[in-house]
Enzyme design. Structure first.
Site, short mmCIF file in Angstrom:
data_model
loop_
_atom_site.label_atom_id
_atom_site.label_comp_id
_atom_site.label_asym_id
_atom_site.label_seq_id
_atom_site.Cartn_x
_atom_site.Cartn_y
_atom_site.Cartn_z
N PHE A 31 0.84 -1.19 0.00
CA PHE A 31 0.00 0.00 0.00
C PHE A 31 0.88 1.25 0.00
O PHE A 31 1.76 1.41 0.84
CB PHE A 31 -0.91 -0.02 1.23
CG PHE A 31 -2.06 0.95 1.20
CD1 PHE A 31 -2.92 1.01 0.12
CD2 PHE A 31 -2.30 1.77 2.28
CE1 PHE A 31 -4.00 1.88 0.11
CE2 PHE A 31 -3.37 2.65 2.29
CZ PHE A 31 -4.22 2.70 1.19
N ALA A 32 0.65 2.12 -0.98
CA ALA A 32 1.47 3.32 -1.15
C ALA A 32 1.11 4.38 -0.12
O ALA A 32 -0.06 4.56 0.24
CB ALA A 32 1.24 3.89 -2.55
N THR A 33 2.11 5.12 0.32
CA THR A 33 1.86 6.25 1.21
C THR A 33 0.91 7.26 0.57
O THR A 33 -0.02 7.73 1.25
CB THR A 33 3.19 6.91 1.64
OG1 THR A 33 3.99 5.91 2.31
CG2 THR A 33 2.95 8.08 2.58
N MET A 36 -2.52 5.99 1.05
CA MET A 36 -2.96 6.12 2.45
C MET A 36 -3.42 7.55 2.71
O MET A 36 -4.47 7.77 3.33
CB MET A 36 -1.84 5.72 3.41
CG MET A 36 -2.27 5.78 4.87
SD MET A 36 -0.90 5.53 6.05
CE MET A 36 -0.03 7.08 5.88
N LEU A 39 -6.79 8.12 1.19
CA LEU A 39 -7.84 7.52 2.01
C LEU A 39 -8.15 8.40 3.22
O LEU A 39 -9.32 8.59 3.58
CB LEU A 39 -7.44 6.11 2.44
CG LEU A 39 -8.44 5.35 3.31
CD1 LEU A 39 -9.76 5.13 2.57
CD2 LEU A 39 -7.84 4.02 3.76
N MET A 40 -7.12 8.97 3.82
CA MET A 40 -7.32 9.86 4.97
C MET A 40 -8.12 11.09 4.55
O MET A 40 -9.08 11.49 5.23
CB MET A 40 -5.97 10.27 5.56
CG MET A 40 -5.24 9.15 6.26
SD MET A 40 -3.54 9.62 6.69
CE MET A 40 -3.10 8.33 7.85
N GLU A 41 -7.73 11.71 3.43
CA GLU A 41 -8.46 12.89 2.96
C GLU A 41 -9.90 12.54 2.60
O GLU A 41 -10.83 13.28 2.93
CB GLU A 41 -7.75 13.51 1.75
CG GLU A 41 -6.47 14.21 2.12
CD GLU A 41 -6.10 15.29 1.12
OE1 GLU A 41 -6.78 16.34 1.10
OE2 GLU A 41 -5.16 15.06 0.35
N GLY A 60 -8.18 20.04 1.09
CA GLY A 60 -7.08 19.68 1.97
C GLY A 60 -5.96 20.69 1.83
O GLY A 60 -5.62 21.10 0.72
N HIS A 67 3.67 6.82 8.01
CA HIS A 67 3.24 5.52 7.47
C HIS A 67 4.19 4.51 8.09
O HIS A 67 5.35 4.42 7.69
CB HIS A 67 3.34 5.56 5.95
CG HIS A 67 2.66 4.41 5.28
ND1 HIS A 67 2.53 4.35 3.92
CD2 HIS A 67 2.07 3.29 5.76
CE1 HIS A 67 1.88 3.25 3.58
NE2 HIS A 67 1.61 2.58 4.69
N THR A 68 3.71 3.75 9.06
CA THR A 68 4.59 3.00 9.94
C THR A 68 4.67 1.49 9.69
O THR A 68 5.52 0.82 10.28
CB THR A 68 4.16 3.22 11.41
OG1 THR A 68 2.78 2.83 11.54
CG2 THR A 68 4.33 4.67 11.80
N ARG A 111 -8.17 20.80 6.69
CA ARG A 111 -8.99 21.16 5.54
C ARG A 111 -9.56 22.55 5.78
O ARG A 111 -9.75 22.97 6.92
CB ARG A 111 -10.15 20.17 5.34
CG ARG A 111 -9.68 18.75 5.09
CD ARG A 111 -10.80 17.82 4.71
NE ARG A 111 -11.29 18.08 3.36
CZ ARG A 111 -10.66 17.71 2.25
NH1 ARG A 111 -9.51 17.04 2.32
NH2 ARG A 111 -11.15 17.98 1.07
#
Length: 127
Positions: A31-33, A36, A39-41, A60, A67-68, A111
Site C-alpha cells: 500500500f502506497a503512502t 494512504m 484515504l485519509m483525505e 485539503g 506511514h509505519t 482542511r
C-alpha cells in the site's frame, strides 16, 4: 452541523493499482503512502460534506502523517478520522489507518471550508 469529536470511516482494499510501485513512490507491491493519504483525505471530506452549506466544500491544505507499517495486496486498510479542532473555516482532524494486523499510519490533516464557485474561479484565474 460540524462538531468537535465527530468521526468518519472509510476503507479500501490494497490492489495492484494502489501500491507504491503503481504510484511510483517506491518499488514494492505494498500500500502506497500517497494512497494512504488519499484515504485519509477521503474519510475527512466525506464526513463533513453533508454538514456544509449548499455550494460549500472543503479542500485539503496540510497533511502530517507517518506511514509505519506495510500492507500487502489483498489486505483491507480502514481509516478513522476525528474532527479535533474548528478554527473559523479551518478544520483539523486526527487520522488513523489500520489493516488486519494493526495500525499502519496516523497523524493529522487540515482542511479549509470553501465556496466551490469562488474557489474554482480563483483556480481558473491562475493560468
Amino acid at each position: 452541523m460540524l462538531e468537535i469529536g465527530m468521526k468518519g470511516k472509510a476503507e479500501t482494499i490494497v490492489t495492484i493499482d494502489n501500491t507504491a510501485k503503481a504510484f511510483t513512490s517506491g518499488a514494492l507491491d505494498v500500500f502506497a503512502t500517497p494512497a494512504m493519504i488519499s484515504l485519509m483525505e477521503e474519510t475527512c471530506w466525506k464526513m463533513i460534506q453533508p454538514e456544509l452549506e449548499e455550494g460549500s466544500g472543503s479542500v485539503g491544505t496540510k497533511v502530517d502523517v507517518s506511514h509505519t507499517a506495510p500492507s500487502a495486496i489483498g489486505m483491507t486498510v480502514k481509516c478513522e478520522a476525528t474532527l479535533t479542532e474548528i478554527d473559523g473555516r479551518k478544520l483539523t482532524f486526527e487520522v488513523v489507518c489500520s489493516d488486519e494486523n494493526g495500525v499502519v499510519g496516523m497523524g493529522t490533516h487540515e482542511r479549509f471550508i470553501i465556496n466551490n464557485e469562488k474557489f474554482m474561479a480563483k483556480a481558473q484565474g491562475r493560468h
